[in-house]
Each structure stands twice: as C-alpha cells, then as structure tokens.
Motif scaffolding. Sequence first.
Motif, short mmCIF file in Angstrom:
data_model
loop_
_atom_site.label_atom_id
_atom_site.label_comp_id
_atom_site.label_asym_id
_atom_site.label_seq_id
_atom_site.Cartn_x
_atom_site.Cartn_y
_atom_site.Cartn_z
N ARG A 1 17.90 30.42 33.71
CA ARG A 1 18.86 29.34 33.99
C ARG A 1 18.33 28.37 35.04
NH1 ARG A 1 23.83 29.68 31.81
NH2 ARG A 1 24.34 31.60 30.68
N GLU A 2 17.55 28.87 35.97
CA GLU A 2 16.96 27.97 36.97
C GLU A 2 15.97 27.01 36.32
OE1 GLU A 2 16.40 30.35 41.01
OE2 GLU A 2 15.91 31.58 39.25
N VAL A 3 15.21 27.52 35.37
CA VAL A 3 14.24 26.68 34.67
C VAL A 3 14.94 25.63 33.82
CG1 VAL A 3 12.39 26.66 32.95
CG2 VAL A 3 12.47 28.47 34.67
N THR A 4 15.93 26.05 33.05
CA THR A 4 16.62 25.09 32.17
C THR A 4 17.38 24.05 32.99
OG1 THR A 4 18.47 26.66 31.96
CG2 THR A 4 16.81 26.68 30.24
N ARG A 5 17.94 24.47 34.11
CA ARG A 5 18.64 23.49 34.96
C ARG A 5 17.66 22.46 35.50
NH1 ARG A 5 21.19 26.83 37.85
NH2 ARG A 5 19.70 27.04 39.57
N ALA A 6 16.49 22.93 35.95
CA ALA A 6 15.49 22.00 36.47
C ALA A 6 14.95 21.09 35.37
CB ALA A 6 14.34 22.78 37.11
N ALA A 7 14.90 21.60 34.13
CA ALA A 7 14.40 20.80 33.01
C ALA A 7 15.47 19.88 32.44
CB ALA A 7 13.88 21.73 31.90
N GLY A 8 16.73 20.11 32.80
CA GLY A 8 17.81 19.27 32.30
C GLY A 8 18.22 19.58 30.88
#
Length: 209
Positions: free
Chosen positions: A40-47
Amino acid sequence: MSARAETGLRETQRRRTRRALLDAALSELAERSLGSLGLREVTRAAGVAPTAFYRHFRGMDELGTVLVEEALASLHGTVREILAATGDAERRGEAAVRLIAELVRDRPAHVRFLVRERHGGVPAVREAIAAQLDVLAYETGVALGSDPVSADWDKDDVTMLSRLLVDHMFMTASAFLTASLREEDWSAATGTALAQLRLIHLGRVHWAS
C-alpha cells in the motif's frame, strides 16, 4: 478509435503504471529495506489503487526481483567495459573504479538497493542478486582465464579471484554511496579502491596456483 489504437493505448498506460510502481518503490527504498516496505505504501506513492499492483506483480518479492534485474543490467554493462579495458593493471584499475563511480552517480537508487538487499531479509531478492553475481563472476573468470598472469591457474583459483573482484566492486560502490558530495570524500574513496586493487593484483602476480 480503432481496436488497435485502443490496445496500444492500454499497453502504454500499463507500462506507465508498471514504471510508476518501480520508481515509487525505489524512492521509498532510499532509507529502508524492502522487507519493511508495504504494498500500500508503494501504490500510494505511485498514485494508483492497491488492486492495480497485482496486474503487474504477484507481490513485493517479484517487484524486488525486477528491480534486481534492472539494477544489474547496468552493472553487467559496467563489468563488460572493465573487462574490455586495455593497458597495464594500474590503468585497468583506474578504469574500473571510474566506471563504478559513474554508475553510482548515474543510478544511485539502484546501486543502493543492491548493496542493501544483497544480505537483506527477502529471500527471493537475495537469491536473485546472488544468481546475477554468479554470472558476473563467471564472466570475469573467463577473462581472467585467458589473461597471461592467470592463464595456467586452477579453475578454483580463477573462481576465487573473480569473486574477490566482484566483491571489491560491490564494496567500492558502497563506499561511493556513503561518501558525501564533497570532492575530497570521493577522492578518498577512489584512492582506497585503487590501493585495494593494487594489493589484489600484487597477490595475483605472486600467487602459486
């Protein structure tokens, strides 16, 4: 819009999303390990939505192995340049250290990821790095085996030397990463790396296989 155009547009978007996920992961990994990074941290940072992640990777392990392949693609090219360098041992050593420094300056995030995860806590990524380093050591060993200094060495001794040189390359990359942006710190790291290579070469010349 034609069906072909729609397919092309979807593929372009798919590649952009995949690239965004990889870049976001690299950014998040600047100060932490892969094992501590969540999807979830990765997808949030990727938008992107968390569900979009699984259209590109089965999990964080697979994303990590893709980053290994990306990072070592550059490293393979650097090693090939080093092995192709001409001149005496000192000049080849200077070329090797210079190429490693350029790699760290150009792709610090990828190099930092490799250095940190080589002995990290994600088995799949650790194994992927080890497998790629085996290939690098093999390529280096082939070149050493045809060099007059070590042409008559036992295979095990050539392998030992090639792995030592690959380890030195990693150690040098790590030293450049930890050096500050001050030129004197880079110069110190360069001087240490060159001295270590001279010591390795001296041992090589006098090694009784």
